[in-house]
Design a protein around this motif. Structure first.
Motif, PDB file in Angstrom:
ATOM      1  N   LYS A   2       0.818  -1.201   0.000  1.00 14.97           N
ATOM      2  CA  LYS A   2       0.000   0.000   0.000  1.00 14.97           C
ATOM      3  C   LYS A   2       0.863   1.267   0.000  1.00 14.97           C
ATOM      4  O   LYS A   2       0.507   2.269  -0.606  1.00 14.97           O
ATOM      5  CB  LYS A   2      -0.922  -0.012   1.209  1.00 14.97           C
ATOM      6  CG  LYS A   2      -2.057   0.922   1.108  1.00 14.97           C
ATOM      7  CD  LYS A   2      -3.063   0.641   2.200  1.00 14.97           C
ATOM      8  CE  LYS A   2      -4.323   1.372   1.848  1.00 14.97           C
ATOM      9  NZ  LYS A   2      -5.497   0.766   2.356  1.00 14.97           N
ATOM     10  N   TRP A   3       2.023   1.224   0.657  1.00 16.03           N
ATOM     11  CA  TRP A   3       2.923   2.383   0.680  1.00 16.03           C
ATOM     12  C   TRP A   3       3.410   2.710  -0.723  1.00 16.03           C
ATOM     13  O   TRP A   3       3.584   3.871  -1.069  1.00 16.03           O
ATOM     14  CB  TRP A   3       4.095   2.162   1.629  1.00 16.03           C
ATOM     15  CG  TRP A   3       5.019   1.060   1.183  1.00 16.03           C
ATOM     16  CD1 TRP A   3       4.929  -0.254   1.510  1.00 16.03           C
ATOM     17  CD2 TRP A   3       6.128   1.169   0.299  1.00 16.03           C
ATOM     18  NE1 TRP A   3       5.926  -0.965   0.877  1.00 16.03           N
ATOM     19  CE2 TRP A   3       6.682  -0.118   0.134  1.00 16.03           C
ATOM     20  CE3 TRP A   3       6.723   2.238  -0.365  1.00 16.03           C
ATOM     21  CZ2 TRP A   3       7.795  -0.367  -0.667  1.00 16.03           C
ATOM     22  CZ3 TRP A   3       7.831   1.983  -1.162  1.00 16.03           C
ATOM     23  CH2 TRP A   3       8.355   0.692  -1.308  1.00 16.03           C
ATOM     24  N   PHE A   4       3.616   1.676  -1.541  1.00 14.12           N
ATOM     25  CA  PHE A   4       4.066   1.895  -2.909  1.00 14.12           C
ATOM     26  C   PHE A   4       2.966   2.567  -3.729  1.00 14.12           C
ATOM     27  O   PHE A   4       3.247   3.439  -4.552  1.00 14.12           O
ATOM     28  CB  PHE A   4       4.493   0.576  -3.553  1.00 14.12           C
ATOM     29  CG  PHE A   4       5.134   0.766  -4.898  1.00 14.12           C
ATOM     30  CD1 PHE A   4       6.407   1.289  -4.994  1.00 14.12           C
ATOM     31  CD2 PHE A   4       4.464   0.442  -6.060  1.00 14.12           C
ATOM     32  CE1 PHE A   4       7.006   1.485  -6.234  1.00 14.12           C
ATOM     33  CE2 PHE A   4       5.046   0.622  -7.292  1.00 14.12           C
ATOM     34  CZ  PHE A   4       6.320   1.149  -7.379  1.00 14.12           C
ATOM     35  N   ASP A   5       1.724   2.170  -3.486  1.00 12.66           N
ATOM     36  CA  ASP A   5       0.603   2.808  -4.174  1.00 12.66           C
ATOM     37  C   ASP A   5       0.540   4.295  -3.840  1.00 12.66           C
ATOM     38  O   ASP A   5       0.361   5.131  -4.724  1.00 12.66           O
ATOM     39  CB  ASP A   5      -0.717   2.140  -3.784  1.00 12.66           C
ATOM     40  CG  ASP A   5      -0.846   0.731  -4.323  1.00 12.66           C
ATOM     41  OD1 ASP A   5      -0.105   0.369  -5.257  1.00 12.66           O
ATOM     42  OD2 ASP A   5      -1.693  -0.014  -3.800  1.00 12.66           O
ATOM     43  N   TYR A   6       0.688   4.629  -2.567  1.00 13.17           N
ATOM     44  CA  TYR A   6       0.652   6.035  -2.163  1.00 13.17           C
ATOM     45  C   TYR A   6       1.845   6.816  -2.712  1.00 13.17           C
ATOM     46  O   TYR A   6       1.701   7.965  -3.116  1.00 13.17           O
ATOM     47  CB  TYR A   6       0.599   6.161  -0.642  1.00 13.17           C
ATOM     48  CG  TYR A   6      -0.754   5.809  -0.064  1.00 13.17           C
ATOM     49  CD1 TYR A   6      -1.892   6.506  -0.443  1.00 13.17           C
ATOM     50  CD2 TYR A   6      -0.890   4.780   0.850  1.00 13.17           C
ATOM     51  CE1 TYR A   6      -3.139   6.188   0.075  1.00 13.17           C
ATOM     52  CE2 TYR A   6      -2.120   4.455   1.371  1.00 13.17           C
ATOM     53  CZ  TYR A   6      -3.242   5.159   0.979  1.00 13.17           C
ATOM     54  OH  TYR A   6      -4.463   4.840   1.500  1.00 13.17           O
ATOM     55  N   THR A   7       3.010   6.197  -2.720  1.00 10.62           N
ATOM     56  CA  THR A   7       4.194   6.851  -3.268  1.00 10.62           C
ATOM     57  C   THR A   7       4.025   7.100  -4.765  1.00 10.62           C
ATOM     58  O   THR A   7       4.327   8.190  -5.263  1.00 10.62           O
ATOM     59  CB  THR A   7       5.449   5.993  -3.011  1.00 10.62           C
ATOM     60  OG1 THR A   7       5.573   5.772  -1.609  1.00 10.62           O
ATOM     61  CG2 THR A   7       6.693   6.662  -3.533  1.00 10.62           C
ATOM     62  N   THR A  10       1.521   9.880  -5.302  1.00  6.97           N
ATOM     63  CA  THR A  10       2.116  11.174  -4.984  1.00  6.97           C
ATOM     64  C   THR A  10       3.009  11.661  -6.119  1.00  6.97           C
ATOM     65  O   THR A  10       2.944  12.836  -6.515  1.00  6.97           O
ATOM     66  CB  THR A  10       2.934  11.087  -3.675  1.00  6.97           C
ATOM     67  OG1 THR A  10       2.069  10.656  -2.627  1.00  6.97           O
ATOM     68  CG2 THR A  10       3.552  12.410  -3.315  1.00  6.97           C
ATOM     69  N   CYS A  51       5.639   5.408 -12.595  1.00 10.62           N
ATOM     70  CA  CYS A  51       4.537   5.363 -11.626  1.00 10.62           C
ATOM     71  C   CYS A  51       3.195   5.537 -12.326  1.00 10.62           C
ATOM     72  O   CYS A  51       2.206   4.908 -11.952  1.00 10.62           O
ATOM     73  CB  CYS A  51       4.718   6.437 -10.561  1.00 10.62           C
ATOM     74  SG  CYS A  51       6.045   6.071  -9.408  1.00 10.62           S
TER      75      CYS A  51
END
Length: 67
Positions: A2-7, A10, A51
């Motif tokens: 999930k952190w990769f999705d947010y990164t 962004t 991304c």
């Protein structure tokens, strides 16, 4: 993951704001901060593009969440 999705989200938003600035004011924020097509600015452009390609998978995930 999930952190990769947010990164990724962004970075794509930063890229979208950069394109908005280019379209309205002819001001390239990435080139201003890192130099015109320097190796660092090319890395930023590449990361934003990668991304963006990764976020294409959001279409499938959002669709599966709504079902």
């Amino acid at each position: 993951m999930k952190w990769f999705d947010y990164t990724a989200l962004t970075l794509v938003i930063i890229g979208a704001v950069n394109w908005l600035l280019i379209g309205i004011f002819r001001f390239d924020l990435v080139a201003f901060l890192f130099g015109n097509m320097s190796w660092l600015s090319r890395i930023v452009y590449s990361l934003v593009g990668l991304c963006g390609l990764y976020l294409i998978s959001f279409f499938g995930r959002v669709r599966s969440m709504s079902e």
